[in-house]
Design a protein around this motif. Structure first.
Motif, PDB file in Angstrom:
ATOM      1  N   THR A  29       8.260  11.380  13.702  1.00 36.86           N
ATOM      2  CA  THR A  29       7.139  12.318  13.689  1.00 36.86           C
ATOM      3  C   THR A  29       6.112  11.923  14.741  1.00 36.86           C
ATOM      4  O   THR A  29       5.564  12.777  15.452  1.00 36.86           O
ATOM      5  CB  THR A  29       6.486  12.359  12.301  1.00 36.86           C
ATOM      6  OG1 THR A  29       7.474  12.725  11.320  1.00 36.86           O
ATOM      7  CG2 THR A  29       5.350  13.367  12.261  1.00 36.86           C
ATOM      8  N   CYS A  30       5.855  10.626  14.866  1.00 36.69           N
ATOM      9  CA  CYS A  30       4.936  10.135  15.895  1.00 36.69           C
ATOM     10  C   CYS A  30       5.447  10.471  17.289  1.00 36.69           C
ATOM     11  O   CYS A  30       4.672  10.856  18.174  1.00 36.69           O
ATOM     12  CB  CYS A  30       4.750   8.625  15.765  1.00 36.69           C
ATOM     13  SG  CYS A  30       3.766   8.105  14.344  1.00 36.69           S
ATOM     14  N   GLU A  54       8.822   8.460   9.957  1.00 31.84           N
ATOM     15  CA  GLU A  54       7.445   8.584  10.446  1.00 31.84           C
ATOM     16  C   GLU A  54       7.373   8.296  11.944  1.00 31.84           C
ATOM     17  O   GLU A  54       6.602   8.932  12.670  1.00 31.84           O
ATOM     18  CB  GLU A  54       6.530   7.635   9.672  1.00 31.84           C
ATOM     19  CG  GLU A  54       6.278   8.068   8.238  1.00 31.84           C
ATOM     20  CD  GLU A  54       5.553   7.004   7.443  1.00 31.84           C
ATOM     21  OE1 GLU A  54       4.600   7.358   6.721  1.00 31.84           O
ATOM     22  OE2 GLU A  54       5.944   5.812   7.531  1.00 31.84           O
ATOM     23  N   ILE A 109       5.662   1.459   9.483  1.00 27.35           N
ATOM     24  CA  ILE A 109       5.939   2.818   9.016  1.00 27.35           C
ATOM     25  C   ILE A 109       7.450   3.034   9.049  1.00 27.35           C
ATOM     26  O   ILE A 109       8.194   2.261   9.662  1.00 27.35           O
ATOM     27  CB  ILE A 109       5.222   3.886   9.878  1.00 27.35           C
ATOM     28  CG1 ILE A 109       5.633   3.794  11.345  1.00 27.35           C
ATOM     29  CG2 ILE A 109       3.712   3.771   9.733  1.00 27.35           C
ATOM     30  CD1 ILE A 109       5.023   4.882  12.223  1.00 27.35           C
ATOM     31  N   THR A 113      -0.167   5.902  12.532  1.00 21.88           N
ATOM     32  CA  THR A 113       0.575   6.672  11.532  1.00 21.88           C
ATOM     33  C   THR A 113       0.458   8.153  11.876  1.00 21.88           C
ATOM     34  O   THR A 113      -0.551   8.578  12.454  1.00 21.88           O
ATOM     35  CB  THR A 113       0.014   6.433  10.113  1.00 21.88           C
ATOM     36  OG1 THR A 113       0.645   7.331   9.174  1.00 21.88           O
ATOM     37  CG2 THR A 113      -1.491   6.645  10.068  1.00 21.88           C
ATOM     38  N   PRO A 114       1.459   8.964  11.520  1.00 25.59           N
ATOM     39  CA  PRO A 114       1.361  10.393  11.802  1.00 25.59           C
ATOM     40  C   PRO A 114       0.587  11.164  10.737  1.00 25.59           C
ATOM     41  O   PRO A 114       0.345  12.364  10.888  1.00 25.59           O
ATOM     42  CB  PRO A 114       2.826  10.840  11.826  1.00 25.59           C
ATOM     43  CG  PRO A 114       3.493   9.932  10.843  1.00 25.59           C
ATOM     44  CD  PRO A 114       2.803   8.599  11.003  1.00 25.59           C
ATOM     45  N   ASP A 115       0.171  10.486   9.680  1.00 23.20           N
ATOM     46  CA  ASP A 115      -0.449  11.147   8.536  1.00 23.20           C
ATOM     47  C   ASP A 115      -1.968  10.958   8.545  1.00 23.20           C
ATOM     48  O   ASP A 115      -2.456   9.827   8.574  1.00 23.20           O
ATOM     49  CB  ASP A 115       0.136  10.595   7.234  1.00 23.20           C
ATOM     50  CG  ASP A 115      -0.422  11.287   6.013  1.00 23.20           C
ATOM     51  OD1 ASP A 115       0.021  12.406   5.713  1.00 23.20           O
ATOM     52  OD2 ASP A 115      -1.328  10.705   5.380  1.00 23.20           O
ATOM     53  N   ARG A 116      -2.706  12.054   8.499  1.00 24.79           N
ATOM     54  CA  ARG A 116      -4.166  12.009   8.591  1.00 24.79           C
ATOM     55  C   ARG A 116      -4.774  11.188   7.452  1.00 24.79           C
ATOM     56  O   ARG A 116      -5.652  10.351   7.674  1.00 24.79           O
ATOM     57  CB  ARG A 116      -4.728  13.424   8.571  1.00 24.79           C
ATOM     58  CG  ARG A 116      -6.239  13.508   8.682  1.00 24.79           C
ATOM     59  CD  ARG A 116      -6.737  14.938   8.653  1.00 24.79           C
ATOM     60  NE  ARG A 116      -6.454  15.641   9.894  1.00 24.79           N
ATOM     61  CZ  ARG A 116      -5.429  16.470  10.092  1.00 24.79           C
ATOM     62  NH1 ARG A 116      -4.575  16.695   9.099  1.00 24.79           N
ATOM     63  NH2 ARG A 116      -5.234  17.058  11.251  1.00 24.79           N
ATOM     64  N   GLU A 117      -4.338  11.398   6.228  1.00 24.59           N
ATOM     65  CA  GLU A 117      -4.913  10.681   5.084  1.00 24.59           C
ATOM     66  C   GLU A 117      -4.582   9.193   5.136  1.00 24.59           C
ATOM     67  O   GLU A 117      -5.420   8.344   4.831  1.00 24.59           O
ATOM     68  CB  GLU A 117      -4.425  11.301   3.773  1.00 24.59           C
ATOM     69  CG  GLU A 117      -4.968  12.696   3.516  1.00 24.59           C
ATOM     70  CD  GLU A 117      -4.542  13.250   2.173  1.00 24.59           C
ATOM     71  OE1 GLU A 117      -3.879  12.523   1.403  1.00 24.59           O
ATOM     72  OE2 GLU A 117      -4.869  14.422   1.895  1.00 24.59           O
ATOM     73  N   GLU A 118      -3.349   8.871   5.527  1.00 24.93           N
ATOM     74  CA  GLU A 118      -2.950   7.465   5.630  1.00 24.93           C
ATOM     75  C   GLU A 118      -3.713   6.780   6.760  1.00 24.93           C
ATOM     76  O   GLU A 118      -4.117   5.617   6.630  1.00 24.93           O
ATOM     77  CB  GLU A 118      -1.442   7.368   5.867  1.00 24.93           C
ATOM     78  CG  GLU A 118      -0.907   5.948   5.997  1.00 24.93           C
ATOM     79  CD  GLU A 118      -1.004   5.139   4.708  1.00 24.93           C
ATOM     80  OE1 GLU A 118      -0.652   3.940   4.748  1.00 24.93           O
ATOM     81  OE2 GLU A 118      -1.438   5.681   3.664  1.00 24.93           O
ATOM     82  N   TYR A 119      -3.936   7.493   7.851  1.00 20.63           N
ATOM     83  CA  TYR A 119      -4.732   6.952   8.957  1.00 20.63           C
ATOM     84  C   TYR A 119      -6.122   6.564   8.461  1.00 20.63           C
ATOM     85  O   TYR A 119      -6.619   5.471   8.748  1.00 20.63           O
ATOM     86  CB  TYR A 119      -4.827   7.996  10.072  1.00 20.63           C
ATOM     87  CG  TYR A 119      -5.684   7.591  11.252  1.00 20.63           C
ATOM     88  CD1 TYR A 119      -5.131   6.924  12.341  1.00 20.63           C
ATOM     89  CD2 TYR A 119      -7.045   7.891  11.289  1.00 20.63           C
ATOM     90  CE1 TYR A 119      -5.912   6.555  13.435  1.00 20.63           C
ATOM     91  CE2 TYR A 119      -7.833   7.527  12.371  1.00 20.63           C
ATOM     92  CZ  TYR A 119      -7.260   6.862  13.437  1.00 20.63           C
ATOM     93  OH  TYR A 119      -8.056   6.499  14.507  1.00 20.63           O
ATOM     94  N   GLU A 148     -13.378  11.213   8.078  1.00 23.13           N
ATOM     95  CA  GLU A 148     -12.138  11.969   8.135  1.00 23.13           C
ATOM     96  C   GLU A 148     -11.902  12.677   9.474  1.00 23.13           C
ATOM     97  O   GLU A 148     -10.775  13.059   9.776  1.00 23.13           O
ATOM     98  CB  GLU A 148     -12.099  12.979   6.989  1.00 23.13           C
ATOM     99  CG  GLU A 148     -12.036  12.302   5.618  1.00 23.13           C
ATOM    100  CD  GLU A 148     -11.969  13.294   4.480  1.00 23.13           C
ATOM    101  OE1 GLU A 148     -12.006  14.523   4.757  1.00 23.13           O
ATOM    102  OE2 GLU A 148     -11.883  12.855   3.326  1.00 23.13           O
TER     103      GLU A 148
END
Length: 204
Positions: A185-186, A182, A178, A133-139, A149
């Motif tokens: 973005t990746c 997304e 995703i 995923t491109p999202d830090r929190e979702e990762y 984190e």
């Protein structure tokens, strides 16, 4: 849980190397939560972590001429057994001259407490890193790394550093998990790093 010592197994035209059950992550989508083998393989849960000598012994039973590529990927994160991985790759390169790939979560430097990538130069032809995923929190929510984190940035740093030592660096997400936005973005993240972007088919 049934356990065996399946170190080498076949997937299509490739030879896969299963070195460890250990993994720093507990991914919500991990296949090993729902199965103990892959297609035609035996059980991939290892009875114990094999030594280099055990891997060398098992290698003697393998006809490498049958395989196009050797892939370090099993039911654990291969860099958890880094020393055995490195020496096994060295032996395969010297004896059989086969292309070598590592499928990894990209946390090998955190696992080993050092930059392991220079030690793979000349041994590994491709590294495939799970971007997810491109999202830090979702990762963090999906991967549930024991390193917390800092894992997302460590994975991206590992991918970027890989381009200095390994000829082909691929980062992957899984189809349908995703959105197309997304995925784009990746793709941009991979372009910035200098890696290829690959969308893998979903396996249930």
């Amino acid at each position: 849980m049934q356990k065996e010592m399946t170190i080498f197994y076949r997937v299509h035209d490739n030879l896969y190397v299963n070195l460890t059950n250990k993994c720093p992550c507990s991914c919500t989508f991990c296949l090993r939560q729902t199965r103990d083998h892959m297609e035609n393989s035996n059980v991939l849960w290892l009875d114990h972590t094999p030594s280099l000598a055990e891997v060398m012994d098992a290698m003697e039973q393998v006809d490498f001429s049958q395989y196009r590529e050797v892939v370090f990927c099993g039911f654990g994160e291969p860099t958890e057994a880094f020393e055995v991985l490195r020496e096994t790759a060295r032996c395969i390169k010297e004896r059989y001259q086969k292309p070598i790939r590592i499928n990894t979560n990209g946390l090998g430097n955190l696992v080993n407490g050092r930059d392991i990538l220079p030690e793979l130069s000349g041994l590994v032809d491709t590294v495939s890193i799970s971007l997810n995923t491109p999202d830090r929190e979702e990762y963090h929510r999906l991967v549930r790394s024991r390193f917390g984190e800092k894992s997302f940035d460590a994975m991206l740093d590992f991918a970027k550093e890989s381009t200095k030592y390994i000829p082909r660096v691929v980062m992957t997400t899984v189809d349908t998990t995703i959105s197309h936005e997304e995925e784009e973005t990746c793709r941009k993240i991979c372009e910035q790093i200098g890696a290829e972007y690959r969308i893998r088919a979903w396996e249930d």
